[in-house]
Design a protein around this motif. Sequence first.
Motif, short mmCIF file in Angstrom:
data_model
loop_
_atom_site.label_atom_id
_atom_site.label_comp_id
_atom_site.label_asym_id
_atom_site.label_seq_id
_atom_site.Cartn_x
_atom_site.Cartn_y
_atom_site.Cartn_z
N GLY A 110 -60.38 1.49 6.49
CA GLY A 110 -59.52 0.35 6.20
C GLY A 110 -58.98 -0.37 7.42
N LEU A 166 -60.72 -3.76 7.02
CA LEU A 166 -60.54 -4.40 5.71
C LEU A 166 -59.08 -4.68 5.39
N VAL A 201 -56.81 -5.57 7.31
CA VAL A 201 -56.38 -6.76 8.04
C VAL A 201 -56.76 -8.02 7.24
N THR A 228 -62.93 4.72 23.66
CA THR A 228 -62.33 3.44 24.07
C THR A 228 -61.82 2.64 22.88
N GLY A 270 -59.54 1.34 20.02
CA GLY A 270 -58.15 1.35 19.60
C GLY A 270 -57.36 2.43 20.31
N ILE A 318 -56.23 4.54 15.21
CA ILE A 318 -57.48 3.87 14.80
C ILE A 318 -58.64 4.86 14.90
N GLY A 362 -60.69 4.95 11.66
CA GLY A 362 -61.85 4.05 11.76
C GLY A 362 -63.14 4.85 11.73
N ALA A 387 -70.91 -1.91 9.46
CA ALA A 387 -70.92 -2.87 8.35
C ALA A 387 -70.00 -4.05 8.62
N ALA A 389 -68.21 -7.71 18.71
CA ALA A 389 -67.47 -6.92 19.70
C ALA A 389 -67.37 -5.45 19.31
N GLY A 390 -68.02 -5.04 18.23
CA GLY A 390 -67.96 -3.63 17.81
C GLY A 390 -68.49 -2.73 18.93
N LEU A 428 -74.58 0.52 0.36
CA LEU A 428 -73.71 1.20 1.32
C LEU A 428 -74.51 1.64 2.54
N VAL A 429 -73.85 1.72 3.69
CA VAL A 429 -74.39 2.50 4.80
C VAL A 429 -74.09 3.96 4.45
N GLN A 437 -56.70 -0.25 23.79
CA GLN A 437 -56.24 -1.19 22.77
C GLN A 437 -56.69 -2.61 23.08
N SER A 438 -57.95 -2.74 23.37
CA SER A 438 -58.43 -4.03 23.83
C SER A 438 -59.78 -4.34 23.20
C1 LIG Z 1 -55.43 -2.03 16.21
C2 LIG Z 1 -56.93 -2.04 16.08
C3 LIG Z 1 -57.71 -1.77 17.19
C4 LIG Z 1 -59.11 -1.78 17.10
N1 LIG Z 1 -59.83 -1.53 18.23
C5 LIG Z 1 -61.19 -1.56 18.16
C6 LIG Z 1 -61.96 -1.33 19.33
O1 LIG Z 1 -61.44 -1.07 20.43
N2 LIG Z 1 -63.32 -1.40 19.22
C7 LIG Z 1 -63.94 -1.65 18.02
O2 LIG Z 1 -65.17 -1.68 17.96
N3 LIG Z 1 -63.22 -1.87 16.89
C8 LIG Z 1 -61.87 -1.84 16.93
N4 LIG Z 1 -61.13 -2.08 15.80
C9 LIG Z 1 -61.84 -2.40 14.55
C10 LIG Z 1 -62.04 -1.21 13.58
O3 LIG Z 1 -61.17 -0.15 13.84
C11 LIG Z 1 -63.49 -0.66 13.65
O4 LIG Z 1 -64.43 -1.68 13.40
C12 LIG Z 1 -63.71 0.49 12.64
O5 LIG Z 1 -64.87 1.19 12.97
C13 LIG Z 1 -63.82 0.02 11.21
O6 LIG Z 1 -64.04 1.17 10.40
P1 LIG Z 1 -63.24 1.39 9.04
O7 LIG Z 1 -63.73 2.66 8.46
O8 LIG Z 1 -61.77 1.29 9.25
O9 LIG Z 1 -63.77 0.14 8.22
P2 LIG Z 1 -63.11 -0.59 6.95
O10 LIG Z 1 -61.99 -1.45 7.38
O11 LIG Z 1 -62.87 0.37 5.86
O12 LIG Z 1 -64.36 -1.52 6.56
C14 LIG Z 1 -64.84 -2.50 7.44
C15 LIG Z 1 -65.97 -3.30 6.78
O13 LIG Z 1 -67.09 -2.46 6.56
C16 LIG Z 1 -67.37 -2.30 5.16
N5 LIG Z 1 -67.74 -0.89 5.02
C17 LIG Z 1 -67.04 0.19 5.45
N6 LIG Z 1 -67.76 1.31 5.27
C18 LIG Z 1 -68.92 0.93 4.69
C19 LIG Z 1 -70.09 1.65 4.27
N7 LIG Z 1 -70.23 2.97 4.41
N8 LIG Z 1 -71.12 0.94 3.73
C20 LIG Z 1 -71.02 -0.41 3.59
N9 LIG Z 1 -69.95 -1.13 3.98
C21 LIG Z 1 -68.91 -0.46 4.53
C22 LIG Z 1 -66.10 -2.75 4.44
O14 LIG Z 1 -66.37 -3.29 3.16
C23 LIG Z 1 -65.59 -3.82 5.40
O15 LIG Z 1 -66.30 -5.03 5.21
C24 LIG Z 1 -59.74 -2.07 15.85
C25 LIG Z 1 -58.94 -2.33 14.71
C26 LIG Z 1 -57.56 -2.32 14.83
C27 LIG Z 1 -56.75 -2.61 13.59
#
Ligand SMILES: Cc1cc2nc3c(=O)[nH]c(=O)nc-3n(C[C@H](O)[C@H](O)[C@H](O)COP(=O)(O)OP(=O)(O)OC[C@H]3O[C@@H](n4cnc5c(N)ncnc54)[C@H](O)[C@@H]3O)c2cc1C
Length: 286
Positions: free
Chosen positions: A35, A38, A40, A102, A104, A108, A112, A119, A124-125, A168-169, A193-194
């Motif tokens: 989440g 999502l 956000v 690196t 979050g 996170i 995360g 997905a 920037a992922g 799904l992945v 956090q960047s």
């Molecule tokens: C404060 C903060 C800092 C962050 N820092 C970074 C950072 O430094 N680097 C970085 O890369 N990212 C960062 N992020 C972004 C985020 O944390 C990552 O992208 C994280 O890996 C998302 O994973 P999640 O499980 O929380 O995804 P979710 O929020 O649950 O889902 C993200 C998206 O993927 C879809 N999804 C999720 N799982 C699946 C699945 N298995 N199959 C199909 N679709 C799916 C969801 O529907 C949604 O569209 C940050 C976010 C925040 C809030």
Amino acid sequence: MSIEPPVTSPRDLDAAYAALSSGTAETPVRPIAGGTDLMVALTGELGPPPASVVDLRAIDALRGIAIDGDALTLGALTTYTDIRRSALCREHVPALVEAAATIGAAQIQNRGTLGGNIANASPAGDTLPVLLAAEAVFVLGSERGEREVRADRFWMGYRATALAHDELVLRIRIPLAADREMRFRKVGTRRAQSISKVVMAVAWRGNGTWLNVRVALGSVAATPVRAASTEAALEGRSPTPETADKAAEVLAGELAPIDDVRSTAEYRRLVAARILHRVVRDAGGW
Ligand SMILES: Cc1cc2nc3c(=O)[nH]c(=O)nc-3n(C[C@H](O)[C@H](O)[C@H](O)COP(=O)(O)OP(=O)(O)OC[C@H]3O[C@@H](n4cnc5c(N)ncnc54)[C@H](O)[C@@H]3O)c2cc1C
């Protein structure tokens, strides 16, 4: 407008597929894993909020890190903390462990997931260049069955992926390669956090002469990208000062980044070239 869409929490994949297939391409049922992306989007300020959500976290089939034949396999729900704690990841893809460290901060990294990073498809992922350089394969699943998509065919445009709305992945397969070297570098505004201004993974095989070179970058285009001309400039070369100069020059010419709120195109181009130069220098020990 509600910011609490209806949520279902299936315990197995079949129930998740059924929930997803009740949506359409125009109004999809959105999976949620950690989440951290999502949630956000729930306010609707960043585009249409999800109308309904399927929570994946009770599905055990999406968890686990294991060796499966000739690949390291990570379930889509693998968190960054899981990756950092995994002896298998440290042994076989230490660059992924570095990338996870690196992302979050602890909160996170605890929530995360790798599947969410893939997905979500942000250019920037931070794990995405590592997955490209490691030639990862994503196993996708839906009511129609499972299929595999190579990382270099998965991100098709800005925030566009090969996933169908009801797919799904499931897991990520990273081919094992005993002699693979890989380096990860991330440049952001701060050390933690960047969001990346430039993120890069470089992989090669062989001792002395670089073979099967893979150079992958994030935050320099609409999707994570491989730098094919730079790979060609490094292929079959030793990590000498001449190789580093040439590869950096080719990379600077090959990239076409954009100006945005985080950085200018010129800065990204220069930084990417310098990072690559240093990776080659460090590998060459000069
Ligand atoms: C404060 C903060 C800092 C962050 N820092 C970074 C950072 O430094 N680097 C970085 O890369 N990212 C960062 N992020 C972004 C985020 O944390 C990552 O992208 C994280 O890996 C998302 O994973 P999640 O499980 O929380 O995804 P979710 O929020 O649950 O889902 C993200 C998206 O993927 C879809 N999804 C999720 N799982 C699946 C699945 N298995 N199959 C199909 N679709 C799916 C969801 O529907 C949604 O569209 C940050 C976010 C925040 C809030």
